[in-house]
Design an enzyme around this catalytic site. Structure first.
Site, short mmCIF file in Angstrom:
data_model
loop_
_atom_site.label_atom_id
_atom_site.label_comp_id
_atom_site.label_asym_id
_atom_site.label_seq_id
_atom_site.Cartn_x
_atom_site.Cartn_y
_atom_site.Cartn_z
N ASP A 304 0.86 -1.19 0.00
CA ASP A 304 0.00 0.00 0.00
C ASP A 304 0.89 1.24 0.00
O ASP A 304 1.93 1.26 0.66
CB ASP A 304 -0.89 -0.03 1.25
CG ASP A 304 -1.90 1.10 1.24
OD1 ASP A 304 -1.52 2.23 1.62
OD2 ASP A 304 -3.06 0.86 0.87
N ILE A 305 0.49 2.26 -0.77
CA ILE A 305 1.24 3.52 -0.79
C ILE A 305 0.84 4.34 0.43
O ILE A 305 -0.36 4.59 0.65
CB ILE A 305 0.95 4.31 -2.08
CG1 ILE A 305 1.34 3.49 -3.31
CG2 ILE A 305 1.69 5.65 -2.07
CD1 ILE A 305 0.96 4.12 -4.62
N ASN A 312 -3.07 12.90 -3.35
CA ASN A 312 -4.18 13.37 -4.19
C ASN A 312 -4.66 14.74 -3.75
O ASN A 312 -4.92 15.62 -4.58
CB ASN A 312 -5.33 12.37 -4.14
CG ASN A 312 -5.11 11.15 -5.03
OD1 ASN A 312 -4.41 11.25 -6.04
ND2 ASN A 312 -5.68 10.02 -4.67
N HIS A 317 -5.44 14.65 -8.44
CA HIS A 317 -5.61 13.24 -8.82
C HIS A 317 -4.74 12.84 -10.00
O HIS A 317 -4.34 11.67 -10.11
CB HIS A 317 -7.09 12.95 -9.13
CG HIS A 317 -7.95 12.92 -7.91
ND1 HIS A 317 -8.03 11.83 -7.09
CD2 HIS A 317 -8.75 13.89 -7.36
CE1 HIS A 317 -8.86 12.10 -6.08
NE2 HIS A 317 -9.30 13.35 -6.22
N ASP A 321 -2.33 9.68 -10.15
CA ASP A 321 -2.23 8.68 -11.23
C ASP A 321 -0.78 8.45 -11.64
O ASP A 321 -0.36 7.31 -11.91
CB ASP A 321 -3.05 9.13 -12.45
CG ASP A 321 -4.55 9.05 -12.20
OD1 ASP A 321 -4.95 8.41 -11.21
OD2 ASP A 321 -5.31 9.63 -13.00
N GLU A 347 -4.82 2.09 -4.10
CA GLU A 347 -3.36 2.15 -4.09
C GLU A 347 -2.76 0.87 -3.53
O GLU A 347 -1.60 0.84 -3.11
CB GLU A 347 -2.90 3.37 -3.26
CG GLU A 347 -3.18 3.29 -1.78
CD GLU A 347 -4.55 3.84 -1.38
OE1 GLU A 347 -4.70 4.24 -0.22
OE2 GLU A 347 -5.45 3.87 -2.23
#
Length: 509
Positions: A304-305, A312, A317, A321, A347
């Site tokens: 997971d980030i 974001n 956003h 991406d 994520e």
């Protein structure tokens, strides 16, 4: 009949190929027969006329003079001074040499003829066909006819006999059986007929050979599409079909490209180009089945980030991406030849290492996490730095995939709740006495601290009791108790320092 082993399309192509060839062959044979029959007929006509002229010349040479009919009751035909009546030797010899029938007519009556019936009689005195005679009489000239003599059909030539004074006196008729002429035609056209048959056979073989490869290639395309439509997007097209240098080869290449596009749409996450969750689950199950058969180890990782929502919210956003695409690219590079990576949601990323134990997997993930920590993502003149947290688990082929993912997710969750930017092995987690999930090392440290405090309290209680009950306690006993208390204090201090260092490390992370 067309071979039933041929496919429907191949039969249709063969029919479509052979039908015009057969029509052409038949036309060639018929035309050749008619043309040759015409040529043979001309040759026969010339031969019959030559024979008639030869007979006339022989009679003129042997017996000079005109043809004269002599007698009232019994008439005889003379040529000059030679009576010809009953003398068939000359025309019999000529007819035998030329293979023709020869007849000498005075007016319309047969006087001499080579024709002999079955009983040996010659039809002397019989009349010529009235239509033919009148035509010859009105216009004395060579004429050709085909007619029947008895039951047999003949090609006939009639040449008028003219005396020296120009009087039409009779006719020399020659003939050849039509069966003989037709036999010559058949004999001459047989090679043409045979050649046409061979041509059709060769055309059939060429058509079958060519269409066999073509139909097989079309069949390969059909089978490929059937496999793809059944959901197996890893289908492989026959290499020979793709290499064809024609429209079928072009179609095969287009179908493979269509499969690739469809595979990307179905299997890949459009943003990161990693496998999507559905495809990742399928590949996970497949790997489990293979591990169950082969015994090859595998490991599961869920990552997971950290603080992705903040990325974001801070940068937008689009920037988020770009971060996802960057992480996906790094994951693809790391997993090349080691297993696969899938975007599990948002994520989160699922990694499955094939043929790897837990220690090897942890080493790979530590190196990867170091690269992520050191990386800078450039977006719109901004520099974005990220960290990630991972949970890892040694795979169990007998365990349900959902259970494996649940366990590695628990390890990830613990890492997120306890400092982030770290790697947690599921096997290092345990449940403490208060029901809270903790690392095994932390639980052990807490337990040592509790035991030490209990021991210290017990020692203090005993020391107070001894002091109050025995005021005369010797110095030696007192020194021993003090030494025990110092050891406990040192032990507690070490544990406290260890806990503080651990908390400081988590805070920095």
């Amino acid at each position: 009949m067309i071979d039933s082993r041929l496919g429907k399309l191949q039969r249709k192509i063969l029919v479509a190929t052979m039908f015009p060839v057969m029509i052409m062959g038949c036309m060639i044979v018929l035309f050749s027969m008619k043309r040759y029959e015409s040529l043979v007929s001309e040759e026969v006509d010339n031969s019959l006329l030559t024979t008639a002229k030869a007979v006339q010349m022989m009679y003129d040479d042997l017996y000079p003079g005109d043809y004269v009919l002599v007698g009232d009751t019994f008439v005889s035909l003379y040529k000059g001074e030679k009576e010809l009546t009953g003398d068939h030797a000359l025309i019999d010899s000529m007819g035998s040499e030329t293979g023709t029938t020869i007849t000498l007519f005075y007016k319309d009556a047969r006087v001499l003829t080579t024709m002999v019936s079955e009983n040996g009689a010659r039809p002397i005195g019989t009349k010529l066909n009235d239509r033919i005679y009148k035509t010859m009489e009105s216009k004395p000239a060579v004429a050709y006819y085909s007619g029947s003599i008895g039951d047999e059909e003949y090609y006939e030539c009639y040449m008028p006999l003219i005396n020296s004074d120009g009087t039409f006196i009779g006719i020399i008729g020659t003939g050849m059986p039509a069966a003989t002429v037709k036999a010559k035609v058949r004999h001459a056209t047989w090679p043409i007929f045979t050649g046409a048959l061979l041509l059709m056979l060769v055309a059939s073989l060429i058509s079958i050979r060519y269409t066999t490869g073509m139909v097989k290639s079309i069949g390969d395309i059909g089978k490929f599409l059937s496999v793809v439509t059944s959901g197996k997007l890893d289908a492989v097209m026959n290499g020979q079909t793709i290499k064809r240098n024609d429209e079928i080869g072009d179609t095969a290449q287009a179908v493979v490209k269509m499969r690739d596009v469809l595979r990307i749409m179905v299997e890949k996450d459009p943003l990161t180009m990693l496998y999507n969750r559905r495809c990742g689950s399928g590949r996970f199950k497949k790997l489990q089945e293979n591990a169950k058969r082969s015994g090859i180890p595998y490991c599961v990782v869920l990552g997971d980030i950290d603080f992705f929502k903040k990325v974001n919210d801070t940068y937008g956003h689009d920037a988020g991406d770009e971060v996802l695409k960057f992480v996906a690219l790094e994951l693809r590079r790391m997993m090349m030849g080691k297993g696969f990576a899938a975007r599990w949601g948002g994520e989160e990323f699922l990694l499955v290492f094939d043929d790897s134990n837990i220690d090897e997997t942890r080493k790979e993930m530590e190196a990867f996490l170091d690269r992520i920590r050191a990386s800078v993502i450039h977006y719109a003149s901004k520099e974005i730095r990220i960290t990630m947290t991972f949970g890892i688990l040694a795979g169990d082929p007998e365990e349900d995939m959902k259970e494996s993912v649940k366990k590695v997710d628990e390890a990830l969750y613990y890492g997120k709740e306890n400092g982030r930017n770290r790697i947690i092995k599921y096997s290092d987690l345990t449940i403490n006495e208060s029901g809270k999930q903790v690392l095994v090392s932390e639980e052990k440290s807490d337990r040592i601290n509790e035991d030490s405090m209990d021991e210290f309290a017990s020692l203090l209680e005993g020391f107070s009791h001894d002091r109050s009950s025995d005021a005369k306690s010797d110095a030696k006993s007192e020194a021993k108790v003090e030494e025990q208390m110092e050891d406990l204090i040192m032990k507690l201090s070490e544990n406290v320092m260890h806990d503080m260092n651990g908390k400081e490390r988590k805070t920095k992370e």
